[in-house]
Design a protein around this motif. Structure first.
Motif, PDB file in Angstrom:
ATOM      1  N   ASN A 175       0.764  -1.230  -0.046  1.00 14.36           N
ATOM      2  CA  ASN A 175      -0.036   0.061   0.158  1.00 14.36           C
ATOM      3  C   ASN A 175       0.639   1.148   0.059  1.00 14.36           C
ATOM      4  O   ASN A 175       0.335   2.347   0.490  1.00 14.36           O
ATOM      5  CB  ASN A 175      -1.089  -0.011   1.138  1.00 14.36           C
ATOM      6  N   SER A 176       2.055   1.208  -0.630  1.00 15.43           N
ATOM      7  CA  SER A 176       2.831   2.476  -0.456  1.00 15.43           C
ATOM      8  C   SER A 176       2.396   3.173  -1.623  1.00 15.43           C
ATOM      9  O   SER A 176       2.761   2.809  -2.792  1.00 15.43           O
ATOM     10  CB  SER A 176       4.287   2.319  -0.500  1.00 15.43           C
ATOM     11  N   LYS A 177       2.044   4.669  -1.597  1.00 18.94           N
ATOM     12  CA  LYS A 177       1.769   5.564  -2.408  1.00 18.94           C
ATOM     13  C   LYS A 177       3.013   5.703  -3.392  1.00 18.94           C
ATOM     14  O   LYS A 177       3.019   5.904  -4.553  1.00 18.94           O
ATOM     15  CB  LYS A 177       1.622   6.821  -1.808  1.00 18.94           C
ATOM     16  N   VAL A 178       4.237   5.712  -2.507  1.00 16.33           N
ATOM     17  CA  VAL A 178       5.337   5.993  -3.538  1.00 16.33           C
ATOM     18  C   VAL A 178       5.747   5.161  -4.567  1.00 16.33           C
ATOM     19  O   VAL A 178       5.926   5.330  -5.634  1.00 16.33           O
ATOM     20  CB  VAL A 178       6.613   6.102  -2.330  1.00 16.33           C
ATOM     21  N   LEU A 179       5.338   3.809  -4.015  1.00 15.83           N
ATOM     22  CA  LEU A 179       5.572   2.962  -5.213  1.00 15.83           C
ATOM     23  C   LEU A 179       4.602   2.799  -6.193  1.00 15.83           C
ATOM     24  O   LEU A 179       4.982   2.647  -7.405  1.00 15.83           O
ATOM     25  CB  LEU A 179       5.554   1.340  -4.608  1.00 15.83           C
ATOM     26  N   GLN A 180       3.714   3.228  -5.673  1.00 19.84           N
ATOM     27  CA  GLN A 180       2.368   3.671  -6.813  1.00 19.84           C
ATOM     28  C   GLN A 180       3.020   4.506  -7.908  1.00 19.84           C
ATOM     29  O   GLN A 180       2.749   4.471  -8.923  1.00 19.84           O
ATOM     30  CB  GLN A 180       1.070   4.012  -5.972  1.00 19.84           C
ATOM     31  N   VAL A 181       3.290   5.689  -7.442  1.00 25.22           N
ATOM     32  CA  VAL A 181       3.676   6.666  -8.391  1.00 25.22           C
ATOM     33  C   VAL A 181       4.949   6.273  -9.210  1.00 25.22           C
ATOM     34  O   VAL A 181       5.004   6.555 -10.064  1.00 25.22           O
ATOM     35  CB  VAL A 181       4.516   7.951  -7.262  1.00 25.22           C
TER      36      VAL A 181
END
Lengths: 362, 362
Positions: free
Chosen positions: B132-138
């Motif tokens: 659930n990391s936003k950073v990885l998402q981005v």
DNA sequence: CCACCCTGTGGAAACGTTTCCACTTTAGCC
DNA sequence: GGCTAAAGTGGAAACGTTTCCACAGGGTGG
């Protein structure tokens, strides 16, 4: 599939205006009607537009990046400072490119070359010897604003942030004197390569001179395992009345304490030890390390601030050394000197020292 | 005064040829007669020509820079890793832009944004929680190659380099078991924010489950001064038979040892302590810290290598977690469990524990 | 001897910006 | 209502590089 990154042109098209207007709106750099303003902003938002820094930099010849050159990150002192630099830089929209030179002049030069190639706007650095440093030479030649940290250059034309090593060492000397340590030694790694070590020895020795005591023995050691133990054995043979060690940094101080223990001497009962830097672990270990607590983090952020402010005004950071406050932190590793008789045995603990030296515990 | 930086155009003029030829010669990227070759080389040398990376990057859309995002440099573990990244990157002509996120998700995202703005070609990072990391998402959305370090994502689609925290913790558990520690506690800071802590607890608990022993107590503490002491007092009240602490990292382990001492308990006589990471000071302190020595430096350099190699082939680093070897280092802080009677007093040292708890030494 | 293909070459476009400049338009003022 | 001044606008040049392309020349094979 994935739409190519939108450029300012795309935004202009979508907003129905020229790219010049887009640039002006997005940078707040010129007049624009409210109408175009909202259209451009909307278009940029919808497209998820982000400036391409290459184009920007190419035009402005500014990278909004500052280079950092330190000996190593293994020493928490530098790690903290780098973090300080990074944070302060980020606040002003600057990024940090990091290089480490491992106390080696050749590597220093190479690292600087890559920083220059990346067109950093300025540099924050620590060099092994600020006098005669090639690196500083190159920075000057290329007109790159820069600010030293940790180093205290004698050349006053240069900008630097640090602590007054000489004065700090004087305080250590004074404390040791007050605690009755009439014979002390100064321990350093690669003494010749560090102006800081030299300054610290200088201030330390000054106090002993002032009180008409023997100059502190200078103990230069290297990182080879066992070297420290050998050096200490040698020290106690030649100067059995030594009751205190001043190490040029905390890590070394901890190593000294360990080495002393392996020689059967305990700290501070037999020997007092004082470090320098005030790294975090100094407070966690037993005995707590007496040390000079230096504001490494602030040093970094101060230097970065100085540099960034200068860059924004398109000039160099102000020449001169800024000395940050430090603090003598009296840890458990420092206590009143044990009374010693002439052959160096602690009077209060008449066990046979030479025997314990021969029989290191394990 | 100072001649403006020479461009490729100046070199061309001086060498009496076109800029295309200069580019070809200097980059070895195309045919050129020996004659022009030497003329260009000579001209470049005389002018002290250096490529302007902005122009280059603008054209190629490559920055030859990799971004690094770690929680902090204060923890030597990350400092070492960053240094590893930096060195490996430098070997391949890549630079490193550093950002720290201080274990905060908001800051993580901001930091990543600045990295992206600087058009880093790839990113090496440690996030607080890889699921659930936003950073990885981005990073995925923007198609930026990246490689995790320290984290061990369950999502196997991602590239990561680390140690097998679960297995390492199992080994710690097994060692403690073999040393007779039948009741242990796991100490962590911000347990919820670190997948690594969770993994370590998991492996640790597994062993105790396997031997049909009580689950290790989970002790979550924060950095507030005194908090650790309070937590430990509470622990020994509720589980007086606890004989060992497993701390989620070495700094915390050292803090535990200190806290225990201030509670009148000594390590390892009363309580054994094991850390995790294998930082340098762990070996300098007394008692030497028992810990899992992890190759932080290698982790960084391995990740950087992986990433750079992928970048050069214009692809992503290979998916999957690479587990680097670790080593259990048995320090003096770990010993055979003291025999305890039911109310938690060490049988061999029948001093009144509750009394010493009330009277911390100083 | 001509067609062909290599090698070597330089002009020019492109990358995404910023900014100068010249051109509207609008408003302000007598 | 005309004049000027100011505000708003977009075209185009420039930043320094890479690379596509077209072209010249000289060797080779038929």
């Amino acid at each position: 599939m994935l739409p190519n990154k939108p450029t300012i042109k795309d935004v202009a098209e979508r907003a129905g205006c020229g790219i010049a207007t887009v640039s002006r709106v997005l940078n707040n750099s010129g007049p624009a009607s409210v109408a175009s303003r909202v259209r451009v902003l909307a278009a940029a938002e919808e497209l998820g537009f982000k400036f391409n820094e290459f184009g920007r930099s190419l035009k402005s010849q500014r990278s909004k990046t500052i280079g950092v050159l330190v000996p190593t990150l293994s020493n928490p002192v530098f790690a903290d400072a780098v973090q300080g630099i990074q944070q302060a830089a980020a606040v002003h929209g600057y990024d940090v490119i990091l290089t480490c030179a491992d106390y080696d002049q050749m590597t220093e030069q190479k690292a600087l070359a890559t920083l220059l190639a990346k067109q950093v706007d300025g540099v924050v650095l620590t060099v092994s010897s600020p006098e005669n440093s090639k690196v500083l030479q190159v920075l000057n030649d290329n007109n790159i604003p820069h600010c030293l940290i940790f180093n205290q250059p004698t050349d006053s034309g240069i900008s630097a942030v640090g602590v007054d090593n000489v004065e700090a060492a004087r305080i250590v000397g004074q404390k040791l004197f007050e605690f009755g340590h009439l014979n002390a030694a100064f321990v350093a790694v690669q003494f010749a390569k560090s102006d800081r070590s030299a300054d610290r020895y200088k201030g330390f020795a000054e106090i002993y001179a002032k009180h008409n005591l023997n100059q502190p023995t200078l103990l230069e050691v290297d990182y080879a395992p066992g070297d420290l133990e050998l050096a200490l054995i040698d020290l106690f043979e030649k100067s059995p009345s030594t009751t205190a060690l001043f190490a040029s940094n905390d890590m070394l101080a901890l190593a000294c304490i360990r080495a002393l223990r392996s020689l059967g001497k305990s700290v501070p009962e037999d020997i007092s030890v004082v470090g320098f830097d005030g790294i975090a672990v100094a407070d966690l270990v037993h005995p707590k390390l007496a040390t000079i607590a230096t504001p490494c983090h602030d040093m970094g952020s101060k230097a970065a601030q100085l540099l960034v402010k200068a860059l924004q005004k398109n000039e160099k950071p102000p020449a001169g050394v800024i000395s940050l406050p430090f603090e003598f932190r009296c840890g458990e590793s420092l206590s009143i000197a044990a009374k010693k008789n002439s052959d160096g045995q602690a009077a209060t603990r008449p066990s046979d020292l030479s025997a314990t030296q021969m029989q290191p515990n394990k």
